[in-house]
Design a protein around this motif. Structure first.
Motif, PDB file in Angstrom:
ATOM      1  N   MET A   1       0.799  -1.381   0.072  1.00  0.00           N
ATOM      2  CA  MET A   1       0.033   0.084  -0.074  1.00  0.00           C
ATOM      3  C   MET A   1       0.759   1.222  -0.094  1.00  0.00           C
ATOM      4  N   ILE A   2       0.499   2.261  -1.014  1.00  0.00           N
ATOM      5  CA  ILE A   2       1.283   3.313  -1.254  1.00  0.00           C
ATOM      6  C   ILE A   2       0.456   4.752  -0.658  1.00  0.00           C
ATOM      7  N   ILE A   3       0.881   5.470   0.409  1.00  0.00           N
ATOM      8  CA  ILE A   3       0.336   6.596   0.773  1.00  0.00           C
ATOM      9  C   ILE A   3       1.164   8.005   0.511  1.00  0.00           C
ATOM     10  N   LEU A   4       0.696   8.432  -0.347  1.00  0.00           N
ATOM     11  CA  LEU A   4       1.382   9.866  -0.712  1.00  0.00           C
ATOM     12  C   LEU A   4       0.453  11.042  -0.198  1.00  0.00           C
ATOM     13  N   TYR A   5       1.443  12.010   0.247  1.00  0.00           N
ATOM     14  CA  TYR A   5       0.678  13.162   0.516  1.00  0.00           C
ATOM     15  C   TYR A   5       1.320  14.640   0.551  1.00  0.00           C
ATOM     16  N   THR A   6       0.793  15.511   0.454  1.00  0.00           N
ATOM     17  CA  THR A   6       1.574  16.947  -0.019  1.00  0.00           C
ATOM     18  C   THR A   6       0.522  18.023   0.841  1.00  0.00           C
ATOM     19  N   PHE A   7       1.150  19.374   0.882  1.00  0.00           N
ATOM     20  CA  PHE A   7       0.299  20.468   1.410  1.00  0.00           C
ATOM     21  C   PHE A   7       0.277  21.262   0.193  1.00  0.00           C
ATOM     22  N   ILE A   8      -0.703  22.029   0.169  1.00  0.00           N
ATOM     23  CA  ILE A   8      -0.955  23.231  -0.788  1.00  0.00           C
ATOM     24  C   ILE A   8      -0.282  24.400  -0.461  1.00  0.00           C
ATOM     25  N   GLU A   9      -0.011  25.221  -1.477  1.00  0.00           N
ATOM     26  CA  GLU A   9       0.870  26.211  -1.422  1.00  0.00           C
ATOM     27  C   GLU A   9       0.399  27.411  -2.538  1.00  0.00           C
ATOM     28  N   GLU A  10      -0.221  28.489  -2.003  1.00  0.00           N
ATOM     29  CA  GLU A  10      -0.661  29.483  -2.867  1.00  0.00           C
ATOM     30  C   GLU A  10       0.394  29.942  -4.098  1.00  0.00           C
TER      31      GLU A  10
ATOM     32  N   CYS B   1      -3.839   7.048  -1.375  1.00  0.00           N
ATOM     33  CA  CYS B   1      -3.528   5.947  -1.341  1.00  0.00           C
ATOM     34  C   CYS B   1      -3.866   5.081  -2.204  1.00  0.00           C
ATOM     35  N   ILE B   2      -2.864   4.003  -2.673  1.00  0.00           N
ATOM     36  CA  ILE B   2      -2.893   3.098  -3.714  1.00  0.00           C
ATOM     37  C   ILE B   2      -2.644   1.934  -3.281  1.00  0.00           C
ATOM     38  N   SER B   3      -3.397   0.943  -3.612  1.00  0.00           N
ATOM     39  CA  SER B   3      -3.322  -0.414  -3.416  1.00  0.00           C
ATOM     40  C   SER B   3      -3.746  -1.342  -4.410  1.00  0.00           C
ATOM     41  N   ARG B   4      -3.437  -2.755  -4.100  1.00  0.00           N
ATOM     42  CA  ARG B   4      -3.765  -3.798  -4.896  1.00  0.00           C
ATOM     43  C   ARG B   4      -5.384  -4.436  -4.530  1.00  0.00           C
ATOM     44  N   SER B   5      -5.878  -3.859  -3.384  1.00  0.00           N
ATOM     45  CA  SER B   5      -6.911  -4.324  -2.688  1.00  0.00           C
ATOM     46  C   SER B   5      -7.759  -3.058  -2.389  1.00  0.00           C
ATOM     47  N   PRO B   6      -8.945  -3.103  -2.569  1.00  0.00           N
ATOM     48  CA  PRO B   6     -10.078  -2.130  -2.448  1.00  0.00           C
ATOM     49  C   PRO B   6      -9.616  -1.367  -1.013  1.00  0.00           C
ATOM     50  N   ILE B   7      -9.522   0.011  -1.146  1.00  0.00           N
ATOM     51  CA  ILE B   7      -8.995   0.936  -0.194  1.00  0.00           C
ATOM     52  C   ILE B   7      -9.997   2.104  -0.058  1.00  0.00           C
ATOM     53  N   GLY B   8      -9.793   2.800   1.431  1.00  0.00           N
ATOM     54  CA  GLY B   8     -10.437   3.796   1.472  1.00  0.00           C
ATOM     55  C   GLY B   8      -9.316   4.723   2.509  1.00  0.00           C
ATOM     56  N   ILE B   9      -9.445   5.965   2.346  1.00  0.00           N
ATOM     57  CA  ILE B   9      -8.350   6.789   3.105  1.00  0.00           C
ATOM     58  C   ILE B   9      -9.380   8.176   3.261  1.00  0.00           C
ATOM     59  N   ASP B  10      -9.268   8.403   4.591  1.00  0.00           N
ATOM     60  CA  ASP B  10      -9.893   9.568   5.426  1.00  0.00           C
ATOM     61  C   ASP B  10      -8.706  10.528   6.168  1.00  0.00           C
ATOM     62  N   VAL B  11      -8.713  11.698   5.808  1.00  0.00           N
ATOM     63  CA  VAL B  11      -8.021  12.718   6.573  1.00  0.00           C
ATOM     64  C   VAL B  11      -8.893  13.708   6.933  1.00  0.00           C
TER      65      VAL B  11
ATOM     66  N   GLU C   1      -4.526   3.017  11.607  1.00  0.00           N
ATOM     67  CA  GLU C   1      -4.427   4.451  11.708  1.00  0.00           C
ATOM     68  C   GLU C   1      -2.930   4.824  11.022  1.00  0.00           C
ATOM     69  N   ILE C   2      -2.752   5.955  10.312  1.00  0.00           N
ATOM     70  CA  ILE C   2      -1.582   6.384   9.617  1.00  0.00           C
ATOM     71  C   ILE C   2      -1.412   7.775  10.190  1.00  0.00           C
ATOM     72  N   PHE C   3      -0.063   8.235  10.685  1.00  0.00           N
ATOM     73  CA  PHE C   3       0.269   9.318  11.053  1.00  0.00           C
ATOM     74  C   PHE C   3       1.075  10.117   9.957  1.00  0.00           C
ATOM     75  N   ILE C   4       0.356  11.338   9.827  1.00  0.00           N
ATOM     76  CA  ILE C   4       0.860  12.169   8.631  1.00  0.00           C
ATOM     77  C   ILE C   4       1.611  13.653   9.170  1.00  0.00           C
ATOM     78  N   ASP C   5       0.540  14.118  10.047  1.00  0.00           N
ATOM     79  CA  ASP C   5       0.796  15.431  10.925  1.00  0.00           C
ATOM     80  C   ASP C   5       0.148  15.553  11.922  1.00  0.00           C
ATOM     81  N   LYS C   6       0.674  16.030  13.201  1.00  0.00           N
ATOM     82  CA  LYS C   6      -0.099  16.226  14.150  1.00  0.00           C
ATOM     83  C   LYS C   6      -1.259  17.087  14.426  1.00  0.00           C
ATOM     84  N   GLU C   7      -1.452  17.850  13.462  1.00  0.00           N
ATOM     85  CA  GLU C   7      -2.868  18.534  13.351  1.00  0.00           C
ATOM     86  C   GLU C   7      -3.822  17.818  12.561  1.00  0.00           C
ATOM     87  N   TYR C   8      -3.488  16.579  12.077  1.00  0.00           N
ATOM     88  CA  TYR C   8      -4.522  15.932  11.262  1.00  0.00           C
ATOM     89  C   TYR C   8      -4.850  14.502  11.889  1.00  0.00           C
ATOM     90  N   GLN C   9      -5.835  14.100  11.430  1.00  0.00           N
ATOM     91  CA  GLN C   9      -6.260  12.458  11.835  1.00  0.00           C
ATOM     92  C   GLN C   9      -6.308  11.794  10.551  1.00  0.00           C
TER      93      GLN C   9
END
Length: 214
Positions: free
Chosen positions: A1-10, A95-105, A182-190
């Motif tokens: 399972m691959i989890i990629l994330y980024t933050f927006i920048e104006e 989130c990308i996987s070879r099985s059905p997947i759901g991600i929520d932040v 549970e996936i930790f990305i940032d202390k301000e997000y669940q």
């Protein structure tokens, strides 16, 4: 399972729009341009960009087309690869996987009144939040768990939040079992991911994608 994330920048907004205009479909570009806030437009665009990056770098898929199920869940045609995208605040994750997947932040908003959502919780869920030491953290744990499972299931709002309950990182919807992690990305997000495959002990690749890399 691959989890990629980024933050927006104006400051990167116009650059991203110009760079990916020719890569995305006309329909998707039209959707992006309808957003009034640059934040919403960039979150949506970066979700697609992260998906493309992940498919290219980790699954050797350079060109792909997308369709939707009868329940409107997007999927990649002609490839047995599953994905899901979520964004909140300034964060977008894919989130990308070879099985059905759901991600929520979710952004952990300490001004929220969790009691406003009592009607969407089972009595056991509300009691757990109410009696927890950190009620806000507990509420967002509940919310992201439920949303991730619903997204993995694929029927969206057709599944009421009160119709199932999470126990030991598992839940059953319509006789189908789902597992949570549970996936930790940032202390301000669940963040939670869910799958019908037991992912609780699975090793994951979690990568922060700097916008300068895109």
């Amino acid at each position: 399972m691959i989890i990629l994330y980024t933050f927006i920048e104006e400051g990167k907004h116009q650059y991203l729009l110009d760079k990916y205009a020719e890569i995305c479909s006309k329909e998707f570009n039209a959707k992006i341009l309808k957003y009034r806030r640059w934040q919403d437009a960039q979150l949506s665009l970066l979700g697609r960009v992260l998906l493309r990056y992940g498919l290219n770098h980790y699954f050797d898929i350079k060109d792909f087309e997308m369709s939707r199920t009868s329940d409107h869940k997007p999927f990649i045609t002609d490839h047995a690869i599953h994905f899901n995208i979520s964004h909140a605040g300034n964060l977008v994750a894919c989130c990308i996987s070879r099985s059905p997947i759901g991600i929520d932040v979710e952004y952990i908003d300490h001004k929220i009144n969790y009691e406003d959502f009592k009607s969407q919780m089972t009595s056991g869920e509300f009691s757990k939040v109410y009696h927890s030491e950190d009620k806000i953290k507990s509420f967002f744990t509940y919310w992201t768990e439920k949303e991730a499972i619903i997204k993995a299931h694929g029927r969206g709002l057709l599944i009421p939040l009160r119709s199932f309950e999470v126990f030991q990182d598992q839940a059953v919807i319509e006789n189908e079992k789902f597992f949570l992690k549970e996936i930790f990305i940032d202390k301000e997000y669940q963040c939670y991911v869910a799958s019908n495959e037991d992912i609780r002990q699975q090793k994951n690749h979690i990568e922060h994608i700097n916008l300068n890399k895109l």
